[in-house]
Design an enzyme around this catalytic site. Structure first.
Site, short mmCIF file in Angstrom:
data_model
loop_
_atom_site.label_atom_id
_atom_site.label_comp_id
_atom_site.label_asym_id
_atom_site.label_seq_id
_atom_site.Cartn_x
_atom_site.Cartn_y
_atom_site.Cartn_z
N LYS A 286 0.83 -0.95 0.04
CA LYS A 286 -0.09 -0.04 0.06
C LYS A 286 0.85 1.33 0.04
O LYS A 286 0.36 2.27 -0.36
CB LYS A 286 -0.83 0.07 1.01
N GLU B 187 -9.94 7.37 3.81
CA GLU B 187 -10.52 6.66 4.46
C GLU B 187 -9.79 5.19 4.88
O GLU B 187 -9.07 4.87 4.09
CB GLU B 187 -11.82 6.39 3.56
N SER C 58 1.71 -9.81 -1.00
CA SER C 58 1.02 -8.41 -0.89
C SER C 58 1.37 -7.94 0.29
O SER C 58 1.69 -6.63 0.61
CB SER C 58 -0.48 -8.30 -1.11
#
Ligand code: PLP
Length: 394
Positions: free
Chosen positions: A89, A111, A377
């Site tokens: 991310k 968010e 990931s």
């Protein structure tokens, strides 16, 4: 066939910018500038330097020998779990904070559901000294206390969303309201390849560093840039977009997307969007999403918070509908087992999101010489409590 976004912001039938009028100036400013900014040599230089020195890129492309032997194929793991903050991310939040600075923004909003994107955003805001406000549902604030603490420690303000089901959807509504009220000084960092155009394309471009590295690394290890398959789990679809990106238009490379079947596709508790979803609009883009017959968004479920999303990004909706991508769904139980498996066979504890992608080998058979690259990931530290309860490890 082109699987990337067109000038109008569509991937085939999906994408676009379905936004309230009052948000138009913000999104339009970004749309007009994002490619120009990303192509500036100074931007490129700063982005690549931070990826190297701060995030720790390039991440290794690791040949998982014992895991491969178990399934009789060659499996490489792209180690995004080794990125600073523990997942892919941060590639996107680094890119977007640099974008925000170039556009003269001084205030960042985001968010978050499980808190992973909130932490990645708070991290880059601390790095750059920018104000950071993270909207999070009241229910999620309770469920994800360690990530709330991380965000606060990093200097962010966490604002509780008290409406509706008090989860991600409600946090997103609050963030959008904030952006409408603060159009000039604020940038909204969206955490996946979702939202109105240009977000899906911009996030995919920032994450595309993953497949750019795979090409180079596989060439060194195997003498060829192209694996037979690239595999990733899909929540909104950003780690998947990253590992597919430079292979999208290369039919020699198979694309496999793994969704969360939760307690079973037909259990009423899943997040298997391609199997269950219909065309609709969510967070400003037209895509596939899980909804009732009269168009109400269905509450999704997965044991992994990062896959617990009722839609997929428009790139993935198009990969599904066009047949370019092969979509597989994996239950909680199979994912948990695969996570334990990788831990024991390779000494790598994966995030439960990633465990879904690792679980395809029991049902999906490959040829013996196939080379498969799985996007690892994220790391499993954040999921330790779930693993502990599930396997009774305490
Ligand atoms: C957030 C997250 C995901 C899901 O998000 P995508 O945008 O689909 O990549 C997957 N894996 C990890 C480790 C995550 O933190």
């Amino acid at each position: 066939m082109n699987y990337n976004v067109n000038e109008k912001g569509y991937y085939g039938d999906f994408g676009g910018a379905y936004i309230p009028e009052m948000l138009y100036p913000n999104v339009e400013e970004l749309r007009q500038n994002y490619i120009k900014v990303m192509q500036e040599p100074e931007f490129q230089k700063e982005f690549n330097e931070l990826l190297k020195e701060y995030v720790g890129r390039p991440t290794p492309l690791y040949f998982a020998k014992r895991f491969s032997e178990k399934y009789g194929v060659k499996i490489y793991l792209k180690r995004e779990d080794l990125c600073h903050t523990g997942a892919h991310k941060v590639n996107n939040t680094i890119g977007q904070i640099l974008m925000a600075k170039r556009l003269g923004k001084t205030r960042i909003i985001a968010e978050t559901g499980a808190g992973q994107h909130g932490v990645a955003t708070a991290t880059v805001c601390a790095l750059m000294g920018l104000e950071c406000i993270v909207y999070m549902g009241a229910v999620d604030i309770k469920r994800q206390a360690p990530n709330v603490a991380r965000m606060k420690m990093l200097g962010a303000t966490v604002v509780s969303a008290e409406s509706g089901s008090k989860t991600l959807k409600d946090a997103t509504n609050e963030a959008i309201r904030d952006w409408i009220n603060n159009p000039t000084d604020t940038h909204y960092i969206i955490g996946s390849v979702v939202g109105p155009h240009p977000y899906p394309d911009m996030v995919a471009r920032f994450q595309s560093v993953i497949s750019a590295e795979v090409k180079k690394q596989l060439l060194e290890k195997e003498g060829r840039e192209n694996p037979d398959y690239v595999v990733a789990c899909v929540g909104g679809g950003s780690n998947a977009a990253g590992i597919y990106y430079h292979y999208l238009d290369n039919p020699e490379v198979g694309i496999i997307a793994v969704e969360a079947a939760g307690k079973g596709i037909h259990s009423g508790e899943s997040a298997a969007t391609s199997a269950l979803g219909k065309e609709g609009i969510i967070h400003g883009s037209k895509t596939l999403l899980m909804q009732t017959a009269d168009g109400q968004i269905t509450e999704p479920y997965s044991i992994s918070a990062g896959l617990d999303y009722p839609g997929v990004g428009p790139m993935h909706a198009n990969l599904f509908r066009s047949g370019r991508g092969e979509f597989i769904s994996v239950t909680d139980a199979d994912a948990m087992k695969a996570g334990l498996d990788l831990s024991k066979l390779e000494g790598i504890i994966p995030a439960i999101e990633t465990s879904h992608a690792l679980a395809i080998f029991n049902d999906r058979k490959f040829k013996k010489d196939d080379i498969i690259v799985i996007n690892l990931s994220g790391r499993g530290d954040k999921d330790l409590n779930t693993y502990i309860e599930y396997f009774d490890l305490a």
